[in-house]
Design a protein around this motif. Structure first.
Motif, PDB file in Angstrom:
ATOM      1  N   SER A 283      19.560  -7.394  -5.025  1.00  0.00           N
ATOM      2  CA  SER A 283      20.539  -7.463  -3.937  1.00  0.00           C
ATOM      3  C   SER A 283      21.508  -8.631  -4.136  1.00  0.00           C
ATOM      4  CB  SER A 283      19.826  -7.588  -2.593  1.00  0.00           C
ATOM      5  OG  SER A 283      18.934  -8.684  -2.614  1.00  0.00           O
ATOM      6  N   LYS A 284      20.987  -9.791  -4.583  1.00  0.00           N
ATOM      7  CA  LYS A 284      21.872 -10.941  -4.788  1.00  0.00           C
ATOM      8  C   LYS A 284      22.518 -10.926  -6.166  1.00  0.00           C
ATOM      9  CE  LYS A 284      19.129 -13.938  -1.765  1.00  0.00           C
ATOM     10  NZ  LYS A 284      18.271 -15.151  -1.711  1.00  0.00           N
ATOM     11  N   ARG A 285      21.942 -10.121  -7.074  1.00  0.00           N
ATOM     12  CA  ARG A 285      22.425 -10.015  -8.453  1.00  0.00           C
ATOM     13  C   ARG A 285      22.436 -11.388  -9.145  1.00  0.00           C
ATOM     14  NH1 ARG A 285      24.618  -5.828  -5.144  1.00  0.00           N
ATOM     15  NH2 ARG A 285      26.763  -6.491  -5.370  1.00  0.00           N
ATOM     16  N   THR A 286      21.347 -12.125  -8.924  1.00  0.00           N
ATOM     17  CA  THR A 286      21.204 -13.433  -9.562  1.00  0.00           C
ATOM     18  C   THR A 286      19.871 -13.491 -10.305  1.00  0.00           C
ATOM     19  OG1 THR A 286      20.219 -14.315  -7.541  1.00  0.00           O
ATOM     20  CG2 THR A 286      22.587 -14.657  -7.844  1.00  0.00           C
ATOM     21  N   GLY A 287      19.827 -14.344 -11.303  1.00  0.00           N
ATOM     22  CA  GLY A 287      18.601 -14.527 -12.057  1.00  0.00           C
ATOM     23  C   GLY A 287      17.573 -15.301 -11.266  1.00  0.00           C
ATOM     24  N   MET A 288      16.297 -14.889 -11.360  1.00  0.00           N
ATOM     25  CA  MET A 288      15.219 -15.540 -10.616  1.00  0.00           C
ATOM     26  C   MET A 288      14.207 -16.211 -11.537  1.00  0.00           C
ATOM     27  SD  MET A 288      14.531 -12.644  -7.732  1.00  0.00           S
ATOM     28  CE  MET A 288      13.139 -13.502  -7.054  1.00  0.00           C
ATOM     29  N   GLN A 289      13.836 -15.511 -12.584  1.00  0.00           N
ATOM     30  CA  GLN A 289      12.816 -16.038 -13.484  1.00  0.00           C
ATOM     31  C   GLN A 289      13.156 -15.700 -14.920  1.00  0.00           C
ATOM     32  OE1 GLN A 289       9.362 -14.142 -11.399  1.00  0.00           O
ATOM     33  NE2 GLN A 289       8.301 -15.985 -12.041  1.00  0.00           N
ATOM     34  N   THR A 290      12.685 -16.555 -15.817  1.00  0.00           N
ATOM     35  CA  THR A 290      12.805 -16.283 -17.250  1.00  0.00           C
ATOM     36  C   THR A 290      11.466 -16.585 -17.908  1.00  0.00           C
ATOM     37  OG1 THR A 290      15.110 -16.982 -17.218  1.00  0.00           O
ATOM     38  CG2 THR A 290      14.065 -16.784 -19.369  1.00  0.00           C
ATOM     39  N   PHE A 291      10.975 -15.618 -18.672  1.00  0.00           N
ATOM     40  CA  PHE A 291       9.763 -15.814 -19.474  1.00  0.00           C
ATOM     41  C   PHE A 291      10.181 -15.830 -20.936  1.00  0.00           C
ATOM     42  CE2 PHE A 291       8.597 -13.241 -15.742  1.00  0.00           C
ATOM     43  CZ  PHE A 291       7.698 -14.100 -15.129  1.00  0.00           C
ATOM     44  N   ARG A 292       9.694 -16.819 -21.676  1.00  0.00           N
ATOM     45  CA  ARG A 292      10.104 -16.942 -23.082  1.00  0.00           C
ATOM     46  C   ARG A 292       8.904 -16.946 -24.014  1.00  0.00           C
ATOM     47  NH1 ARG A 292      15.432 -18.460 -22.860  1.00  0.00           N
ATOM     48  NH2 ARG A 292      16.084 -19.632 -21.018  1.00  0.00           N
ATOM     49  N   ARG A 293       9.152 -16.479 -25.235  1.00  0.00           N
ATOM     50  CA  ARG A 293       8.178 -16.627 -26.325  1.00  0.00           C
ATOM     51  C   ARG A 293       8.831 -17.451 -27.427  1.00  0.00           C
ATOM     52  NH1 ARG A 293       3.505 -13.650 -26.007  1.00  0.00           N
ATOM     53  NH2 ARG A 293       3.013 -14.005 -28.188  1.00  0.00           N
ATOM     54  N   GLU A 294       7.981 -18.116 -28.182  1.00  0.00           N
ATOM     55  CA  GLU A 294       8.502 -19.020 -29.206  1.00  0.00           C
ATOM     56  C   GLU A 294       9.129 -18.262 -30.377  1.00  0.00           C
ATOM     57  OE1 GLU A 294       8.626 -22.383 -29.280  1.00  0.00           O
ATOM     58  OE2 GLU A 294       7.946 -22.402 -27.198  1.00  0.00           O
ATOM     59  N   GLN A 295       8.376 -17.247 -30.869  1.00  0.00           N
ATOM     60  CA  GLN A 295       8.753 -16.619 -32.132  1.00  0.00           C
ATOM     61  C   GLN A 295       9.191 -15.159 -32.006  1.00  0.00           C
ATOM     62  OE1 GLN A 295       8.824 -18.500 -34.808  1.00  0.00           O
ATOM     63  NE2 GLN A 295       7.840 -20.271 -33.858  1.00  0.00           N
ATOM     64  N   ASP A 296       8.713 -14.464 -30.971  1.00  0.00           N
ATOM     65  CA  ASP A 296       8.781 -13.004 -30.982  1.00  0.00           C
ATOM     66  C   ASP A 296       9.931 -12.454 -30.149  1.00  0.00           C
ATOM     67  OD1 ASP A 296       6.311 -12.862 -32.453  1.00  0.00           O
ATOM     68  OD2 ASP A 296       5.306 -13.432 -30.585  1.00  0.00           O
ATOM     69  N   ARG A 297      10.695 -11.541 -30.763  1.00  0.00           N
ATOM     70  CA  ARG A 297      11.746 -10.809 -30.041  1.00  0.00           C
ATOM     71  C   ARG A 297      11.106  -9.693 -29.218  1.00  0.00           C
ATOM     72  NH1 ARG A 297      14.896  -8.994 -35.241  1.00  0.00           N
ATOM     73  NH2 ARG A 297      12.698  -8.790 -35.818  1.00  0.00           N
ATOM     74  N   PHE A 298      11.623  -9.462 -28.032  1.00  0.00           N
ATOM     75  CA  PHE A 298      11.123  -8.381 -27.181  1.00  0.00           C
ATOM     76  C   PHE A 298      11.897  -7.095 -27.459  1.00  0.00           C
ATOM     77  CE2 PHE A 298       9.643 -11.999 -24.614  1.00  0.00           C
ATOM     78  CZ  PHE A 298       8.344 -11.595 -24.366  1.00  0.00           C
ATOM     79  N   TRP A 299      11.158  -5.954 -27.405  1.00  0.00           N
ATOM     80  CA  TRP A 299      11.762  -4.664 -27.739  1.00  0.00           C
ATOM     81  C   TRP A 299      11.634  -3.617 -26.635  1.00  0.00           C
ATOM     82  CZ3 TRP A 299      14.780  -4.879 -31.795  1.00  0.00           C
ATOM     83  CH2 TRP A 299      14.513  -5.827 -32.787  1.00  0.00           C
ATOM     84  N   ILE A 300      10.586  -3.690 -25.833  1.00  0.00           N
ATOM     85  CA  ILE A 300      10.311  -2.595 -24.897  1.00  0.00           C
ATOM     86  C   ILE A 300       9.653  -3.156 -23.634  1.00  0.00           C
ATOM     87  CG2 ILE A 300       8.068  -2.114 -25.971  1.00  0.00           C
ATOM     88  CD1 ILE A 300      10.439   0.561 -24.531  1.00  0.00           C
ATOM     89  N   LEU A 301       9.891  -2.495 -22.501  1.00  0.00           N
ATOM     90  CA  LEU A 301       9.263  -2.835 -21.227  1.00  0.00           C
ATOM     91  C   LEU A 301       8.620  -1.592 -20.635  1.00  0.00           C
ATOM     92  CD1 LEU A 301      11.893  -4.992 -19.295  1.00  0.00           C
ATOM     93  CD2 LEU A 301       9.559  -5.698 -19.809  1.00  0.00           C
TER      94      LEU A 301
END
Length: 846
Positions: A283-301
């Motif tokens: 609804s606000k169209r703003t970022g709330m959280q970010t989860f990061r990994r050190e080495q790995d690119r994400f491909w699918i959810l």
């Protein structure tokens, strides 16, 4: 945007993950890998259930069927395979695509599969007829993703041609499902020979500057979300006539791989090759959280359709996680002289629930921080001052101190006294302790003012728990320390790994330490912690509660279990969904579900009540349970034998062989004799004889020997009991049976020299007969025998001057059983003396 850590529920390490799908009902997830393997995991148990490896090359798409035991997969070998996970094999392969298959999905209702491919087409297949029923053309680059609408006859596709297309497939439905005879022929271009359209482009969404990798429908609203190589996530809205871009969500710094709506919250989740997962407020169209990994690119959810679970695939495996904790925040007050009640937060209100009456009333409005990672973590209640501390994850750890209004009044605008702390709890009527971010213990008054500063018992202390007035339990690394705030010193320690919750019994003596996969019971004695037992679980322990007898009941993700102080544990019942135990009253377990609703579970408490009474030697209670309950089965019998209570096990056994063995084990001769009579087995009679002899019950020994026809033992028994009359009978029986040695032994036992001489003469042993006659002064018999003895042997038959006559001694007691060993019947076998029941007295007499 706030950087966050995963609330990880399950994680795998593998080759690059390209496809993911949750099972709609079971705790399963199917994973497709870049090396061609498909894995089926139970994420609750953390076990690999199966693996399928018939694809040649990477498998980019995978999906569970909603109702059937089917999985569909698509890979770089251009093939679409349908698998039956019950049969554990591939049912069939569908061919048609001319390049890599990117995604596959089952329709939620029709027997259809939709697929997208690098051959620039979308294809719809009928998995029952195993044929392609439509080919959707129009994209002029790789089609990276395609999905059915969850309710309507539409599909959405995303392509590297920088467009998202929404297709109307209502015509395909009419043609294929409107008649009984389905036309399974291939339909190219979306029209048949007569010009009627099966699938038409309803909306063409243009706005991305690079190729679009993913597009997804909202589960209930007319919204679409898309992610592209332009590093943007776009939100689109549609109506009956048009579709338009609503907003662009920025933040990723590399290609957006996948994006989708959260099924229950107004959130958009996206992941990217920038090694991050981002959560946006829809609804606000703003970022709330970010989860990061050190080495790995994400491909699918993937998002679970029913539960608050997400999964993400990356270069090194996949992770199943939650965005925030679902555990309701609550505390139980025993009520002192009054009725016990529960305080919990539900829908931003603090509510009170009385266990006895079921009355549930709101008390005050609770201030909640906005955004993610603001879940309430724990509560501490001070009834004397009607004060409540609520700890949350907001601001990296904070607490709110509330004053609860009097009964009958609800405060909708309660102001709290806030502070920053990792944990907080009351330690006295007007004092509470906090652990600040510098790992210092601060004691404060009800005005939130610091009155004392203390160094914790260990520098690594990271959490504190209530442990009674003026006492704290401090968690540090792998131990729990009992800390006295007045004396400022550690009183006792116990090794415990990663304790999450601490639960005290009503008497504040027994304590349970709950960690992710274990339950530790301990006892506080003279301000020391004594370890009682540890119970390990393969799946997560969620909550626990003591019952009135001191038994700990605890819940895992799918079971309600019990644990006794002696280490015995077992399953009480299966749970359909996780619950959080609050109070155990008799056979009623009061608990909360994840929404904060009170549930009352009826349980059969016979087994653990019985075991607890047995452990505490409450024999009256044990006897009452035996008489009134239907507690039976091999497990309880085995338990009683293992714990050394065979006399109790006797009451549960119907099988005569088992009854006999238990009776022998506990020395119950009467029951053993009754069972032996029914079984009439030689081995049983022998065992009964041995036990009866041990107890000095020679009457049953005699009966047993008679049953087994053990004449030698029977004769010896008559000898030692002085039963001359029966020894004479045994002599006659031996004579009738032609048993020479038996006759001789009986004659020896009787002191019947003439009979022994007669037997020796009959057996052609004149020299021995002469020796026996002369030794015992039978001169006339000796004169009869002497002619049969050779002259050279006669001198050796003269009696020795020191020889003594062999006659059996006369027994002191002849009729009654010997008073050598008395086996107590105890509470379980009849009205025996209490002392005997407690000790199982063994009296040795002469």
């Amino acid at each position: 945007m706030q950087a966050s850590t995963f609330l990880t529920k399950f994680e795998t390490k593998s080759n690059r993950v390209k496809g993911l799908s949750f099972h709609p009902k079971r705790p399963w997830i199917v994973v497709s890998l870049h090396n061609g393997i498909i894995q089926l995991w139970d994420f609750r148990m953390g076990t690999l259930l199966d693996r399928f490896d018939e694809h040649d090359g990477p498998v980019r798409g995978v999906h569970f069927h909603k109702n059937q035991p089917l999985i569909v997969s698509g890979g770089d070998d251009y093939k679409i395979k349908v698998w039956n996970y019950k049969l554990k094999r591939c049912l069939f392969t569908m061919l048609g695509h001319l390049d890599y298959v990117r995604t596959v999905q089952f329709h939620h209702e029709y027997p259809w599969i939709v697929s997208s491919s690098d051959d620039q087409t979308v294809r719809i297949w009928n998995w029952q007829s195993r044929s392609c029923i439509s080919v959707l053309t129009g994209h002029n680059h790789y089609v990276m993703c395609v999905q059915f609408h969850p309710k309507e006859d539409m599909i959405v596709s995303a392509s590297l041609d920088q467009t998202v297309r929404v297709w109307d497939i209502s015509g395909l439905k009419k043609r294929n499902l409107g008649s009984a005879s389905e036309n399974a022929g291939l339909n190219t271009g979306g029209t048949d020979l007569f010009g009627s359209t099966d699938a038409v482009v309803k909306y063409l969404l243009e706005g991305h500057d690079r190729g679009v990798n993913w597009a997804s429908f909202h589960p209930s609203l007319p919204l679409i979300v898309s992610g592209a190589d332009d590093r943007q996530v776009k939100l689109w809205r549609m109506n009956d006539t048009k579709a338009w871009e609503v907003d662009t969500l920025r933040g990723h710094v590399n290609n957006v791989s996948c994006c989708m709506f959260h099924p229950k919250q107004e959130l958009i989740i996206s992941n990217s090759e920038d090694k991050s997962i981002r959560v946006f407020d829809m609804s606000k169209r703003t970022g709330m959280q970010t989860f990061r990994r050190e080495q790995d690119r994400f491909w699918i959810l993937a998002v679970h359709p029913e539960q608050n679970l997400l999964a993400a695939g990356h270069d090194g495996g996949m992770i199943v996680f939650k965005l925030e904790r679902e555990r309701p925040s609550y505390t139980v007050h025993e009520g002192g002289s009054g009725a016990p009640y529960l305080l919990c937060v539900k829908d931003r209100y603090l509510r009170m629930h009385e266990f006895g009456s079921g009355r549930d009333v709101p008390l005050l409005s609770i201030r909640r921080s906005t955004g993610c990672n603001t879940a309430l973590r724990s509560m501490s209640y001070n009834e004397a001052e009607r004060a409540l501390i609520i700890c949350s994850d907001a601001d990296g750890g904070s607490y709110d101190l509330y004053e609860i209004p009097k009964e009958g009044r609800t405060n909708d605008s309660a102001e709290s006294k806030r502070g920053i702390a990792i944990a907080a709890c009351f330690v006295a009527r007007n004092r509470f302790a906090t652990l600040d971010k510098y790992k210092q213990i601060l004691v404060k008054n009800l005005n939130n003012e610091v009155t004392k500063k203390l160094a914790p018992p260990h520098p690594t202390t990271d959490l504190i728990f209530y442990a009674g007035t003026g006492m704290l339990l401090c968690r540090s690394e792998d131990k729990m320390t009992l800390f006295d705030l007045q004396q400022k010193r550690a009183m006792g320690e116990l090794t415990c790994q990663n304790v999450k919750y601490v639960l005290w019994a009503a008497d504040m003596k027994n304590v349970a330490f709950i960690s992710k996969h274990s339950v530790i019971l301990a006892r506080r004695e003279a301000q020391k912690l004594e370890h009682l037992c540890t119970t390990h679980e393969t799946i997560r322990v969620k909550s626990a509660a003591f019952d009135e007898t001191g038994v700990l009941l605890y819940s895992t993700l799918n079971h309600l279990k019990y644990c006794l102080p002696n280490g015995d544990s077992g399953i009480i019942r299966t749970l359909q969904a996780p619950v959080y135990l609050c109070k155990v009253i008799g056979n009623k377990v009061h608990c909360l579900d994840r929404e904060g609703n009170m549930k009352v579970l009826s349980v059969d408490n016979t087994e653990y009540t019985f075991k607890m009474a047995l452990t505490e030697r409450k024999h009256d209670e044990v006897l009452r349970i035996i008489k009134r309950s239907k507690l039976c089965g091999q497990s309880i019998i085995g338990y009683l034998q293992k714990k050394g209570f065979p006399e109790v096990a006797l009451h549960f056994v119907k099988d005569e062989k088992t009854r006999f063995n238990l009776a022998i084990e506990c020395g119950n001769i009467e029951v053993a004799l009754a069972s032996a009579n029914i079984l009439d087995d030689k081995d049983c009679w022998h065992k009964l004889g041995v036990e009866a002899l041990r107890q000095g019950n020679h009457q049953i020994v005699e009966f047993s020997y008679q049953k087994t026809k053990d004449f030698e033992r029977l004769s010896f028994l008559y000898l030692i009991t002085g039963n001359v009359e029966k020894l004479h009978k045994m002599l006659k029986i031996a004579e009738m049976r032609g048993d020479v040695m038996g006759r001789f032994h009986n004659a020896l036992y009787l002191g019947d020299v003439e009979e022994r001489v007669r037997i020796l003469r009959e057996m052609h042993q004149p020299a021995l007969a002469l020796l026996a006659a002369q030794t015992h002064g039978l001169s006339s018999v000796a004169d009869e025998v002497r002619p049969a003895v050779a002259e050279d042997q006669q001198p050796s038959c003269d009696p020795v001057s020191t020889a003594k006559l062999l006659f059996p001694p006369t027994p002191i007691t002849r009729e009654n059983n010997w008073p050598l060993l008395r086996v107590s019947k105890g509470y379980f076998d009849g009205p025996a003396a209490a002392a005997d029941a407690e000790e199982g007295v063994e009296d040795v007499g002469g």
